[in-house]
Enzyme design. Structure first.
Site, PDB file in Angstrom:
ATOM      1  N   HIS A   1       3.801  -8.169  10.061  1.00 31.17           N
ATOM      2  CA  HIS A   1       2.583  -8.910   9.723  1.00 31.17           C
ATOM      3  C   HIS A   1       2.591 -10.297  10.359  1.00 31.17           C
ATOM      4  O   HIS A   1       1.612 -10.726  10.957  1.00 31.17           O
ATOM      5  CB  HIS A   1       2.432  -9.032   8.198  1.00 31.17           C
ATOM      6  CG  HIS A   1       1.818  -7.826   7.562  1.00 31.17           C
ATOM      7  ND1 HIS A   1       2.521  -6.679   7.297  1.00 31.17           N
ATOM      8  CD2 HIS A   1       0.555  -7.570   7.135  1.00 31.17           C
ATOM      9  CE1 HIS A   1       1.720  -5.788   6.740  1.00 31.17           C
ATOM     10  NE2 HIS A   1       0.523  -6.303   6.617  1.00 31.17           N
TER      11      HIS A   1
ATOM     12  N   LYS B   1       2.272  -1.418  -3.257  1.00 26.48           N
ATOM     13  CA  LYS B   1       2.405  -1.448  -4.715  1.00 26.48           C
ATOM     14  C   LYS B   1       2.127  -2.838  -5.245  1.00 26.48           C
ATOM     15  O   LYS B   1       2.371  -3.826  -4.568  1.00 26.48           O
ATOM     16  CB  LYS B   1       3.794  -0.975  -5.145  1.00 26.48           C
ATOM     17  CG  LYS B   1       4.913  -1.923  -4.731  1.00 26.48           C
ATOM     18  CD  LYS B   1       6.054  -1.896  -5.708  1.00 26.48           C
ATOM     19  CE  LYS B   1       7.316  -2.502  -5.124  1.00 26.48           C
ATOM     20  NZ  LYS B   1       7.775  -3.693  -5.838  1.00 26.48           N
TER      21      LYS B   1
END
Lengths: 282, 195
Positions: B38, B104
């Site tokens: 990222h 999650k």
């Protein structure tokens, strides 16, 4: 004769690929409490199936095989340095054999460091005891739940938390509110109060080695544990943060002495996969 | 509860039809991306990748993968905590036109807005179900940045089947995580007022 290094590799394997019986039972009990149509129920079914598969296939329950935390009790005659070397060697072997994920990252170049070098990982805490055996406790603490931990110093005006049991209660509830379902609930939550900052963080981690049916020797703290567990489970965060009746299995509280000016409250979380095990070497 | 079958590549209309609380079963290609990928992709202006991730499904996962008989085999591959990627994800969704993020714990308001603006959803899969989810990986198709970032941080391209997840943030501005936070905060206020 089995060598200690092999014994520790086996301990790594057992802890990474299975769940302690008390935790598995708690997960099964949670399933009974949830509505079969709920997302929490669905998640629990998969979690329980995953536990079965991991045991059968001998593979790590979670891809995050965590920070290994050792608590070693030495009989007289054994030297810390020797045991430490064996643990580092076993860690290297376990990464290959179990396998574990290479979780020991160098801050400067961002790549995994050889685990047989003394880099501060795994964490090894030594103590001595009177018995003849060597006791090696291991916890593989996932980083998701490690990141969830936090420390408070009382009084904390933002929480209206004073230096008393109610103040501690407010801190623990706040810690759960902050982390929500991000650290893989149902949690086991350990709280350490008192001391200096390093002492409370060390104690709260150590308390996570306790089985979740352990009864607190202090009736006052035992009562606070129960109150907090009810508080936390009323938040309805639930398994995997999908809402549900059980957000925590257990709250464990330990207290140390403090300086008149200090009152620290440290909260450590274990994810549902609270992986711990013991090797007794005689 | 009805399960919705999704097959990648996902198109915008099928993604926009999903609602929070829907249970989905995903099949097809997904790629992993966690912290380093990222940061890297948000810092670099132009990038050449060995496979195309445009319109793809991004999975927050740092798996255990081993080479067995010359083939990459996934040993354990559950989700990692998505919150850490919040500072990047809206940019990733915009730049690569991603259709789903799997992880999650949910994400924040920047990601939620990007889901709405660009037609994407956040799917929560089962935390800690490393073996179960790795058994849903049919094949490792490719890997990028393995030598540079290491096993856990590399971008792995998986072919998955029957991969379970729950829509917890949809493209209509709804977030189950936000709702649960609101409810739990109300409960906390109730407890605090009685202490």
């Amino acid at each position: 004769m089995l060598k200690l290094v092999d014994g520790i590799v086996e301990l790594y394997k057992k802890v990474a690929t299975s769940i302690p019986p008390d935790i598995e039972e708690a997960l099964r009990n949670t399933l009974k409490l949830e509505n079969p149509d709920s997302n929490a129920y669905k998640a629990l079914e998969i979690i329980l199936e995953n536990i079965k598969l991991a045991r059968k296939e001998g593979r790590p329950i979670c891809q995050d095989t965590g920070i290994p935390i050792f608590s070693v009790k030495l009989p007289s005659g054994l030297v810390q340095r020797d045991i430490k070397e064996i643990i580092l060697e076993a860690t290297t072997l376990a990464i290959k054999k179990v396998p574990l994920r290479a979780n020991n990252i160098d801050i400067i170049n961002d790549l995994p460091i050889d685990s047989d070098k003394d880099s501060g990982m795994p964490i090894i805490n030594f103590s001595e005891h009177e018995r003849q055996s060597l006791i090696v406790d291991l916890m593989l603490k996932g980083a998701g739940c490690e990141n969830a931990g936090r420390m408070y110093k009382l009084p904390d005006m933002s929480l209206n938390a004073q230096r008393d049991l109610d103040g501690i209660r407010r801190c623990v509830i706040d810690a759960v509110i902050q982390i929500q379902g991000k650290a893989c609930p149902p949690y086991t939550i350990a709280v350490a109060v008192g001391g200096s900052r390093d002492q409370v963080t060390a104690l709260s981690k150590k308390l996570l080695f306790n089985k979740i049916n352990t009864i607190n020797p202090s009736p006052t703290l035992a009562k606070l544990e129960e109150t907090l567990l009810a508080d936390i489970n009323s938040l309805n965060i639930g398994t995997a943060g999908l809402s549900g009746a059980v957000t925590a299995f257990k709250v464990i509280i330990g207290a140390q002495k403090r300086h008149p000016a200090s009152f620290f409250v440290d909260v450590s979380f274990a994810c549902w996969a609270n992986r711990r095990g013991r090797l007794i070497w005689s | 509860m009805v399960e919705i079958n999704l097959k990648t590549p996902l198109n915008e209309s099928s993604v926009r039809a999903l609602n929070i609380g829907d249970q989905v079963i995903l099949s097809g290609r997904i790629f992993t991306a966690r912290d380093m990928i990222h940061k890297y992709l948000c810092e670099i202006e132009s990038v050449t990748m060995p496979f195309d991730i445009t319109g793809g499904v991004l999975y927050h996962c740092g798996p255990i993968v081993r080479e067995i008989n010359g083939k990459y085999t996934v040993i354990s591959s559950g989700p990692t905590t998505s919150e850490r990627l919040e500072m990047y994800e809206a940019r990733m969704i915009k730049r690569f036109g991603l259709r789903a993020i799997i992880g999650k714990g949910g994400m924040g308001s920047d990601t939620l807005s990007a889901l709405r603006d660009f037609g994407c959803v956040y799917l929560q899969t089962i935390s800690g179900a490393g073996v179960y989810l790795s058994n849903r990986v049919k094949e490792v198709l490719d890997v990028w940045k393995l030598a540079e970032f290491g096993e856990s941080e590399a971008m792995w391209l998986f072919e998955v089947f029957d991969f379970p997840a729950i829509v917890t943030m949809d493209s209509k501005g709804n977030s189950l995580h936000k709702d649960i936070l609101a409810y739990s905060t109300k409960q906390r206020d109730e407890i605090f007022s009685n202490i």
